[in-house]
Design a protein around this motif. Structure first.
Motif, PDB file in Angstrom:
ATOM      1  N   ALA A   8      31.185 -77.465 -16.457  1.00 53.73           N
ATOM      2  CA  ALA A   8      30.031 -78.366 -16.442  1.00 53.73           C
ATOM      3  C   ALA A   8      29.149 -78.151 -17.664  1.00 53.73           C
ATOM      4  N   SER A   9      29.592 -77.327 -18.608  1.00 54.54           N
ATOM      5  CA  SER A   9      28.778 -76.989 -19.775  1.00 54.54           C
ATOM      6  C   SER A   9      28.499 -78.211 -20.646  1.00 54.54           C
ATOM      7  N   PRO A  10      27.232 -78.567 -20.806  1.00 47.39           N
ATOM      8  CA  PRO A  10      26.914 -79.695 -21.692  1.00 47.39           C
ATOM      9  C   PRO A  10      27.271 -79.403 -23.146  1.00 47.39           C
ATOM     10  N   ARG A  11      27.263 -78.127 -23.532  1.00 44.19           N
ATOM     11  CA  ARG A  11      27.629 -77.767 -24.906  1.00 44.19           C
ATOM     12  C   ARG A  11      29.113 -78.031 -25.148  1.00 44.19           C
ATOM     13  N   GLN A 152      23.065 -72.763 -31.065  1.00 44.52           N
ATOM     14  CA  GLN A 152      22.908 -74.177 -31.369  1.00 44.52           C
ATOM     15  C   GLN A 152      21.505 -74.702 -31.037  1.00 44.52           C
ATOM     16  N   GLY A 153      20.672 -73.855 -30.490  1.00 49.36           N
ATOM     17  CA  GLY A 153      19.316 -74.261 -30.127  1.00 49.36           C
ATOM     18  C   GLY A 153      18.281 -73.449 -30.871  1.00 49.36           C
ATOM     19  N   VAL A 169      30.872 -69.597 -31.012  1.00 48.74           N
ATOM     20  CA  VAL A 169      29.621 -69.018 -30.537  1.00 48.74           C
ATOM     21  C   VAL A 169      28.885 -70.025 -29.644  1.00 48.74           C
ATOM     22  N   VAL A 170      29.035 -71.303 -29.929  1.00 53.17           N
ATOM     23  CA  VAL A 170      28.446 -72.345 -29.086  1.00 53.17           C
ATOM     24  C   VAL A 170      29.172 -72.401 -27.738  1.00 53.17           C
TER      25      VAL A 170
END
Length: 186
Positions: A8-11, A152-153, A169-170
């Motif tokens: 379910a990861s949005p990334r 990423q943030g 890494v993301v």
């Protein structure tokens, strides 16, 4: 192109979309294993395969099934997602001014075939002050990420340099995944 994403990861969804792939989200019902850091490679691989197998058993092989598990390792300790702000603070303090490894296990099943690999990236943090750590934790960003940061943030400013795959890494090493697709004829 469509794939089943066992997450379910949005990334991970966004990374697949970056490649023009439309993920059909089907989170896996799988209890992740833990383990000793010297076996971190196997932990990431076992979790990715387990998630992939669980979803594959539900949906079959009409579309490729992709699963991943990302872990952070430092001082022979696997850092998962922090349970609370205090644990996030401890993790970020431990990572401050040091280099750690991010490992993502990736498993793909399609048409009766399966491939599973691990990508490892070295990540070096700059020295962080207690105030910087507290301010970052206040954003709540660290609370759902292995190692308590998201490159990423807002966590991007914590990282001084990386050696290896940024997308790993993301949460999903795209170059490795692309090669896996090629090997499976996707």
């Amino acid at each position: 192109m469509k794939v089943i994403l066992a997450s379910a990861s949005p990334r991970r969804q966004a990374l697949l979309q970056q490649l023009g792939i439309e993920p059909v989200v089907q989170p896996a019902s799988f209890d992740e294993v833990g383990g000793r850091a010297e076996l971190a490679h196997e932990v990431a691989l076992t979790n990715a395969k387990g998630k992939c197998d669980a979803v594959y058993a539900e949906v079959g092989d009409e579309l490729p099934v992709v699963a991943a598990d990302t872990i952070v390792v430092i001082d022979n300790v696997i850092l998962g997602k922090p349970q609370d702000e205090a644990e996030a603070q401890a993790m970020l303090t431990r990572l401050s001014g040091r280099t750690h490894q991010v490992m993502t296990g990736v498993a793909v099943r399609y048409k009766g075939q399966q491939l599973a690999k691990v990508c490892t990236t070295d990540v070096s943090f700059r020295e962080l002050t207690a105030a910087e750590i507290a301010a970052y934790i206040a954003t709540k960003e660290p609370l759902d990420k292995a190692g308590a940061y998201g490159i990423q943030g807002r966590g991007a400013v914590l990282v001084e340099k990386i050696n290896g795959c940024y997308n790993n890494v993301v949460g999903l090493p795209l170059t490795m995944l692309h090669e896996m697709f090629r090997q499976l004829g996707v």
